[in-house]
Design an enzyme around this catalytic site. Sequence first.
Site, PDB file in Angstrom:
ATOM      1  N   ILE A 152      42.168   7.658  28.364  1.00 10.55           N
ATOM      2  CA  ILE A 152      42.624   9.022  28.622  1.00 10.55           C
ATOM      3  C   ILE A 152      44.158   9.102  28.599  1.00 10.55           C
ATOM      4  O   ILE A 152      44.726  10.197  28.568  1.00 10.55           O
ATOM      5  CB  ILE A 152      42.065   9.558  29.962  1.00 10.55           C
ATOM      6  CG1 ILE A 152      42.318   8.567  31.105  1.00 10.55           C
ATOM      7  CG2 ILE A 152      40.580   9.830  29.835  1.00 10.55           C
ATOM      8  CD1 ILE A 152      43.554   8.810  31.866  1.00 10.55           C
ATOM      9  N   LYS A 187      43.390   0.509  34.549  1.00 11.60           N
ATOM     10  CA  LYS A 187      44.600   0.274  33.757  1.00 11.60           C
ATOM     11  C   LYS A 187      44.511  -1.111  33.123  1.00 11.60           C
ATOM     12  O   LYS A 187      44.293  -2.112  33.822  1.00 11.60           O
ATOM     13  CB  LYS A 187      45.815   0.370  34.686  1.00 11.60           C
ATOM     14  CG  LYS A 187      47.154   0.448  34.020  1.00 11.60           C
ATOM     15  CD  LYS A 187      48.202   0.735  35.096  1.00 11.60           C
ATOM     16  CE  LYS A 187      49.604   0.706  34.541  1.00 11.60           C
ATOM     17  NZ  LYS A 187      50.602   0.982  35.602  1.00 11.60           N
ATOM     18  N   ASP A 205      61.153   4.064  38.369  1.00 10.21           N
ATOM     19  CA  ASP A 205      60.761   4.691  37.096  1.00 10.21           C
ATOM     20  C   ASP A 205      59.961   5.970  37.350  1.00 10.21           C
ATOM     21  O   ASP A 205      58.825   6.109  36.885  1.00 10.21           O
ATOM     22  CB  ASP A 205      59.937   3.696  36.272  1.00 10.21           C
ATOM     23  CG  ASP A 205      59.761   4.138  34.825  1.00 10.21           C
ATOM     24  OD1 ASP A 205      60.589   4.935  34.345  1.00 10.21           O
ATOM     25  OD2 ASP A 205      58.798   3.694  34.181  1.00 10.21           O
TER      26      ASP A 205
END
Length: 564
Positions: free
Chosen positions: A137, A159, A294
Site C-alpha cells: 500500500i 514493513k 525525519d
Amino acid sequence: MSQHPLEELNRYDAKANAEYYGRRPWLAISRILKIIYFAFSFGLAFGWDVLTGNTVSQPKLAEQLRRIITALGPTYIKVGQALSTRPDLVRVDFLEELTKLQDQLPPFSNEQAFAIIESELGKPVNTIYRTISEDPIAAASLGQVYKATLYSGEEVAVKVQRPDLIPTLTLDLFILRWFAGWLGPLLPLNLGNSLEAIVDEFGLKLFEEIDYAHEATNAERFAGYFRNDPHVKVPSIYRQYSTHKVLTLEWINGIKLNELDQIKSAGLDTDALVRIGVMSGLRQLLEFGFFHADPHPGNLFATYDGKMAYIDFGMMDQLDLQTKEQLVDSVVHLLNKDYDELGQDYVRLGFLQPDIEMKPIVNALESVLGDIMSEKVKDFNFKVVTDRFSKVMYDYPFCLPAKFALIIRSVITQEGVALSLNPEFRIVQVAYPYVARRLLTDESESLRSRLLEVLFKDDKFQWSRLENLLAIAKSDGQFDIIPTASMGLKFLTSKDGEYIRRRILLALTEDNRLHTEELMRIWNMLSADIEPAKLWDMALKTVTGAMPKAIAAALPFAAFQNLN
C-alpha cells in the site's frame, strides 16, 4: 544471492567502506559517471527552458527530476524527501513530484517481499497473518508496507526492507565522503572540517534506519515519552512478528499531513495540528532529548479524532542534558535579543572557537536577527535566517558541528510541514511560552536556573524581558495567563524557588529601600489581564501553606530596609 561483504558489519563503518571501494575504484567511477550523466541531462533541459522562457514543458521536467532521483536510489531519495517539505524553496510543480518520493516509489516484487518475511520470521506468510494485501500500500526509499490482519484480529502494517540496500548505500556514502574531503578545503563557509563528519553522521543514522529491530526500540521509547500526551499517537509494536528486516506495527487510520484538502474535508483544525507538531517537536528536543530526525509528511498522519500520529522511527537521535541546556540558553538569548550571550552560546555549542574575537560577530548577529522575532512563519523560517546569515558565515569562522546536522534537518522538515498546513501560523506563539514553562517546571535544577537569565541581568530585574514574554504569550488567542501566573507563584513560594525569591527581594530592596513602585509594576502587569479581585484571591490561595517559608525568606531583608 551471496551476502555483500559490508553487510556482515550490520552498521556504517567509513574506514571499512574506504578499504572496500578503494580496492574497487571501477565501482565508484561507474556510479559517479551515472550521477554526472543524470545531472547534466537535467541541467541542460532546465537551462534551455529558462533561456527560452518555455513553461509548457515544466511539468515534464519536474517528473524527469523525480525519475532521476528515484533511479539514483535511496540516498538521493532521502534528499528529495527533505526538499519535498520545503514549499518556500521548491516551485509548486516540482514540489508535487518530489512529494511522490515519500511513499509512491516503485515497489519491489511481492515474491521478494514475502520471501524476506518467511526467511526472517521462519514461517509461511499465511500462518503469520490471517490476511495481507496483495500489493504494497506504500513503497518508500528503504522498504515497502503491506496492510495485514493478525489471527488475533488486530489490523497491522507490515514493513519489509528493500533487498540489496547495502551495496547502494555504502557506495553512495563512500562517494559522498570522498567528495566532502575533496571539496571541504575549497569551501568559504568554514565547513571543511565538518563535512566528512556530517556524512558519517548521516551514514550512521541511515544504517540505524534500515535496522527494523532498532526502529522498534525507538518506537517503544518514543511512545513511553508521549504516553500521557492525548494529542500524539504512536503505533504499538508487535515484537513477535518483527526482526531486523521485517517490522509489524499497529495500523494507523489517518490522513497524511500534506493532503490538505482531505484534512479540511474531515473537519480537522490545521492550526491545532501545527500547534501539536510544534509542541511535540519542542518536547522532543528540549524535554526528552530524543527526537525524530525525519518528520516529513509521509511519516506524519492526522488521525480523524485530531491527533498527530508518528509512524516511522528509523531516524532518531539523542541529546544529552548539557546540549539541551545550551539549546535553551540560545533560545532564551535569541528571544530576549541578548546577542552577547547568544555569541557565547555558539561557542559552547561548537559553532565558534573559544578564542574568537566576539565583538564584530555580536554586531553581525544583532544586524541579522534584530527584527526577525516579530515575523510570521512564512517569513520567519530557516530560509530567511540562512539568507540573512550567509554573509556572517562567509565573514566569520562559523562551522556546523556534525551532531547538529540532524537537529537542523528535523527542524527544517517540521517547519516545512507547518508552512504547508498554514503559512500564517506563528511558531513563536507556541515556542516562547513553552520555553518559559520549561524554565519554571523542569526537573533539572541547572535548567530551571535559566529562569534567572531571563529575569535578571547584572542583579537587576529585567522588566522588559518579562513584559516581552507576556506580550508574545498573549498574542496566542488560546493563552491563559492565570495558570501561568499561578504556576509562577507556586514555584516562587516553594523550596526550589528560594534562591530566586532571595534574588527578587534583593532587586526590590536596592539602595536600602523597598521599591514599592516595582511591586506595583508587577501588579499592574498581571492585573491588566486578570481581574484584581481574582488575582488577589489566586495569590492568597497559592501562598497558603507556603506563607511561613515566604515570610522567613523576606524577614532578613525587610528587617534592614526602609519603606519609601
